[in-house]
Design a protein around this motif. Sequence first.
Motif, PDB file in Angstrom:
ATOM      1  N   THR A 159      34.504  40.762  48.552  1.00 55.52           N
ATOM      2  CA  THR A 159      34.230  41.209  49.929  1.00 55.52           C
ATOM      3  C   THR A 159      34.692  42.650  50.142  1.00 55.52           C
ATOM      4  N   GLU A 160      35.651  43.082  49.344  1.00 56.11           N
ATOM      5  CA  GLU A 160      36.114  44.466  49.377  1.00 56.11           C
ATOM      6  C   GLU A 160      36.060  45.035  47.978  1.00 56.11           C
ATOM      7  N   GLN A 184      31.282  44.658  42.827  1.00 57.66           N
ATOM      8  CA  GLN A 184      30.800  43.711  41.807  1.00 57.66           C
ATOM      9  C   GLN A 184      31.350  44.114  40.452  1.00 57.66           C
ATOM     10  N   ILE A 185      31.869  43.134  39.737  1.00 58.94           N
ATOM     11  CA  ILE A 185      32.423  43.356  38.397  1.00 58.94           C
ATOM     12  C   ILE A 185      31.784  42.345  37.450  1.00 58.94           C
TER      13      ILE A 185
END
Length: 450
Positions: free
Chosen positions: A94-95, A108-109
């Motif tokens: 969300t952060e 995103q990772i």
Amino acid sequence: MASATALLLGLTLLQAGPPAQDLLLQPPPARAPLRQDSLPQVTLAEALERATRLDPNYVAASRQVEDAEWSRRAAITTFIVPSVSAQISGTRFTEEQFNIGTGQASAQIVDARIQGRLNLFQGLSKIREFERANAALEGAHAGELEARYVAALFTESDFFDVLAQRELTRVARERTERVAEQFAVARSRVLTGAAVQTDSLQLLLELQSAQVELIRQEARLKVARFQLGRRVGETGPVDAVALPLLTDRDLPLSQEEAVREAIETSPSILAARADERAASAAVSVQKGSYLPTSDLVGQYSAFDQSFFPTAITRGSLRLVFSLQLWNDGVLEIAVSRSTSAQRVASAVRDDLERGLRRDVVEAYEAYDASRAALDLAESSVLVAEENLRVQQERYRAGATTILDLLTADGSLSEAQAGLVQAQFTTRLALTGLEAILGRRLFGATEPGGQ
């Protein structure tokens, strides 16, 4: 009740005078033989080949062999082939978080990795696991051989039952024909006044009885053919191709040799010994978990914020030593259970060895006894045939009674049926001994062979 009714009817006709007597002296209509021209036929070799593939126990045993072979391959590959796993995962936050692949913050990772692990040391567990897999494979092969001979035993039993019921049907039909001929002779003698009228009445009842027995025997033959059809995978009845008569042959080994061979090479005992060795190796495998282990771990990783991650890659090689100190008693329970399984396997093997001696002696003696019974049955048929011939001549000459003739005829039918039963009992006794030993005693083309 039916016999009493026929008897009362016959007496009434006898008392009614010549016209009614003529009705009594007419034989019952003959029963047409079973039609078998359209029945499929199988030889013993074909029946054994088809039934073995269809027998559920044999199919299960053959699958166990395949499973054991894969277990053995897995036990071998663990020495030289590492276990390999691959993984890719994506996470959305969300952060924004720091992404090691891009070196920047992103919501995103995505990371991917492939890892290989090769066990360098695990005490004797690997070797014991290989021994356990080998023993399990030997046991599976022995179990497959045992299942094949058990399936052959049931198949030959059904095959011989068809042959026996067919021969018994022939015996019943011949008896019916003989009684019909005797009825004709008695009818002629009654009409000429050479015999009393009750002779033809007695033979009429005997003919009816023979016809009823023929109907029952044909029903048994029909059921036996359906059972053979089921055994070989057909939905309808199947007939058996005739076999040569079992000749008077001694077994190619003595009873003591049969016992020794069974103890050494019987499929059931080989399977039990293999199970015992596998259980012993399983105990060692579980105890090996007390020892430290050493693993070489290699890993290749990639990181990014999109699929497939390529922004940054890293490789690593680790040497890991580990020692299990306590795991809530799980290891101890596993060792205890494997030890119990080993003791049970040893007890089963001991009991099987003792029981096998008894089974071999029983099968060997059964074959000898059935051979003696076969000799007796052959002699009984010869005596009964001669006795019937003498009684028939004496009856035609008026020197004996109808009861003596019927007794001689019944004795011949019993002797012929006894010969049929003795012939196929001898075959089954031989098949039972072969099932215990796990081999054919007279070869593939000899009696009892495939």
